[in-house]
Motif scaffolding. Structure first.
Motif, PDB file in Angstrom:
ATOM      1  N   GLN A   3      64.257  51.844   6.526  1.00 36.70           N
ATOM      2  CA  GLN A   3      63.961  53.155   5.965  1.00 36.70           C
ATOM      3  C   GLN A   3      64.460  53.187   4.529  1.00 36.70           C
ATOM      4  N   ILE A   4      63.594  53.614   3.614  1.00 32.67           N
ATOM      5  CA  ILE A   4      63.926  53.660   2.193  1.00 32.67           C
ATOM      6  C   ILE A   4      64.754  54.902   1.901  1.00 32.67           C
ATOM      7  N   PRO A   5      65.881  54.760   1.163  1.00 27.28           N
ATOM      8  CA  PRO A   5      66.632  55.957   0.754  1.00 27.28           C
ATOM      9  C   PRO A   5      65.712  56.889  -0.029  1.00 27.28           C
ATOM     10  N   ASP A   6      65.800  58.172   0.245  1.00 27.58           N
ATOM     11  CA  ASP A   6      64.790  59.093  -0.271  1.00 27.58           C
ATOM     12  C   ASP A   6      65.309  60.151  -1.233  1.00 27.58           C
ATOM     13  N   GLN A   7      66.378  59.883  -1.952  1.00 30.28           N
ATOM     14  CA  GLN A   7      66.919  60.886  -2.854  1.00 30.28           C
ATOM     15  C   GLN A   7      65.937  61.263  -3.963  1.00 30.28           C
ATOM     16  N   SER A   8      65.137  60.322  -4.419  1.00 31.51           N
ATOM     17  CA  SER A   8      64.242  60.594  -5.547  1.00 31.51           C
ATOM     18  C   SER A   8      62.809  60.915  -5.128  1.00 31.51           C
ATOM     19  N   VAL A  19      46.090  68.875   0.736  1.00 28.14           N
ATOM     20  CA  VAL A  19      46.411  67.860  -0.266  1.00 28.14           C
ATOM     21  C   VAL A  19      47.913  67.883  -0.510  1.00 28.14           C
ATOM     22  N   ILE A  20      48.547  66.711  -0.449  1.00 22.83           N
ATOM     23  CA  ILE A  20      49.978  66.581  -0.684  1.00 22.83           C
ATOM     24  C   ILE A  20      50.192  65.589  -1.815  1.00 22.83           C
ATOM     25  N   ASN A  21      51.110  65.906  -2.704  1.00 26.42           N
ATOM     26  CA  ASN A  21      51.533  64.984  -3.746  1.00 26.42           C
ATOM     27  C   ASN A  21      52.928  64.488  -3.400  1.00 26.42           C
ATOM     28  N   VAL A  22      53.126  63.181  -3.487  1.00 29.76           N
ATOM     29  CA  VAL A  22      54.432  62.588  -3.230  1.00 29.76           C
ATOM     30  C   VAL A  22      54.817  61.803  -4.469  1.00 29.76           C
ATOM     31  N   GLY A  23      55.902  62.205  -5.095  1.00 33.25           N
ATOM     32  CA  GLY A  23      56.358  61.537  -6.314  1.00 33.25           C
ATOM     33  C   GLY A  23      57.593  60.705  -6.061  1.00 33.25           C
ATOM     34  N   GLY A  24      57.817  59.720  -6.923  1.00 33.86           N
ATOM     35  CA  GLY A  24      59.024  58.914  -6.859  1.00 33.86           C
ATOM     36  C   GLY A  24      58.916  57.649  -6.032  1.00 33.86           C
ATOM     37  N   PHE A  47      44.074  58.415   0.803  1.00 37.13           N
ATOM     38  CA  PHE A  47      45.193  58.569  -0.109  1.00 37.13           C
ATOM     39  C   PHE A  47      44.982  57.663  -1.314  1.00 37.13           C
ATOM     40  N   THR A  48      45.555  58.069  -2.434  1.00 32.04           N
ATOM     41  CA  THR A  48      45.495  57.280  -3.661  1.00 32.04           C
ATOM     42  C   THR A  48      46.894  57.221  -4.258  1.00 32.04           C
ATOM     43  N   GLN A  49      47.160  56.161  -5.005  1.00 32.90           N
ATOM     44  CA  GLN A  49      48.444  56.021  -5.685  1.00 32.90           C
ATOM     45  C   GLN A  49      48.174  55.578  -7.107  1.00 32.90           C
ATOM     46  N   ASP A  50      48.730  56.328  -8.080  1.00 33.90           N
ATOM     47  CA  ASP A  50      48.516  55.941  -9.467  1.00 33.90           C
ATOM     48  C   ASP A  50      49.638  55.012  -9.938  1.00 33.90           C
ATOM     49  N   THR A  51      49.524  54.522 -11.151  1.00 34.73           N
ATOM     50  CA  THR A  51      50.477  53.551 -11.680  1.00 34.73           C
ATOM     51  C   THR A  51      51.861  54.145 -11.930  1.00 34.73           C
ATOM     52  N   ASP A  52      51.978  55.465 -12.006  1.00 34.99           N
ATOM     53  CA  ASP A  52      53.274  56.118 -12.187  1.00 34.99           C
ATOM     54  C   ASP A  52      53.993  56.340 -10.862  1.00 34.99           C
ATOM     55  N   GLY A  53      53.394  55.956  -9.750  1.00 32.91           N
ATOM     56  CA  GLY A  53      54.007  56.109  -8.441  1.00 32.91           C
ATOM     57  C   GLY A  53      53.650  57.401  -7.728  1.00 32.91           C
ATOM     58  N   LEU A  54      52.781  58.230  -8.324  1.00 35.31           N
ATOM     59  CA  LEU A  54      52.378  59.469  -7.654  1.00 35.31           C
ATOM     60  C   LEU A  54      51.368  59.147  -6.559  1.00 35.31           C
ATOM     61  N   LEU A  55      51.695  59.549  -5.339  1.00 30.22           N
ATOM     62  CA  LEU A  55      50.828  59.342  -4.197  1.00 30.22           C
ATOM     63  C   LEU A  55      50.160  60.663  -3.862  1.00 30.22           C
ATOM     64  N   LYS A  56      48.850  60.670  -3.743  1.00 24.42           N
ATOM     65  CA  LYS A  56      48.102  61.868  -3.383  1.00 24.42           C
ATOM     66  C   LYS A  56      47.465  61.616  -2.021  1.00 24.42           C
ATOM     67  N   ILE A  57      47.808  62.497  -1.050  1.00 29.84           N
ATOM     68  CA  ILE A  57      47.331  62.329   0.329  1.00 29.84           C
ATOM     69  C   ILE A  57      46.413  63.492   0.671  1.00 29.84           C
ATOM     70  N   SER A  75      58.397  47.474   1.152  1.00 28.79           N
ATOM     71  CA  SER A  75      59.838  47.292   1.328  1.00 28.79           C
ATOM     72  C   SER A  75      60.458  48.209   2.374  1.00 28.79           C
ATOM     73  N   GLY A  76      59.667  49.061   3.021  1.00 32.99           N
ATOM     74  CA  GLY A  76      60.225  49.928   4.046  1.00 32.99           C
ATOM     75  C   GLY A  76      59.361  51.131   4.345  1.00 32.99           C
ATOM     76  N   VAL A  77      59.961  52.131   4.988  1.00 29.58           N
ATOM     77  CA  VAL A  77      59.242  53.313   5.450  1.00 29.58           C
ATOM     78  C   VAL A  77      59.946  54.559   4.938  1.00 29.58           C
ATOM     79  N   ILE A  78      59.145  55.578   4.591  1.00 31.22           N
ATOM     80  CA  ILE A  78      59.649  56.881   4.149  1.00 31.22           C
ATOM     81  C   ILE A  78      59.142  57.924   5.142  1.00 31.22           C
ATOM     82  N   PHE A  79      60.018  58.792   5.614  1.00 29.70           N
ATOM     83  CA  PHE A  79      59.640  59.875   6.516  1.00 29.70           C
ATOM     84  C   PHE A  79      59.923  61.209   5.832  1.00 29.70           C
TER      85      PHE A  79
END
Length: 85
Positions: A3-8, A19-24, A47-57, A75-79
């Motif tokens: 599980q990836i640490p999710d502070q950011s 539509v959800i945006n996931v940043g970081g 879902f799409t992911q841009d080069t800045d790391g923004l994930l749009k679901i 490298s892991g999973v984010i919940f």
């Protein structure tokens, strides 16, 4: 799977209607899935992911409720908890 640490990691808007945006997220996302509180799976439409790391679901919920969002990277999973309406 680690599980990836999710502070950011940010998730917005929450609640959402489709539509959800996931940043970081700095890693490449390989899969996204949702599970409701009864364990029923709901797959995102896309879902799409841009080069800045923004994930749009993009998703379509059959009913409003609380869902667990699972984001798989190399490298892991984010919940995250998501409210859908």
């Amino acid at each position: 799977i680690q599980q990836i640490p999710d502070q950011s990691i940010t998730l917005y808007p929450n609640p959402s209607a489709g539509v959800i945006n996931v940043g970081g997220i700095s890693q490449l996302v390989s899969n996204v899935s949702f599970t409701d509180m009864t364990g029923r799976s709901l797959s995102p439409s896309s879902f799409t992911q841009d080069t800045d790391g923004l994930l749009k679901i993009y998703f379509k919920s059959t009913s409003p409720g609380v869902f667990i969002l699972k984001i798989e990277t190399i490298s892991g999973v984010i919940f995250r908890k998501l409210l859908a309406y």
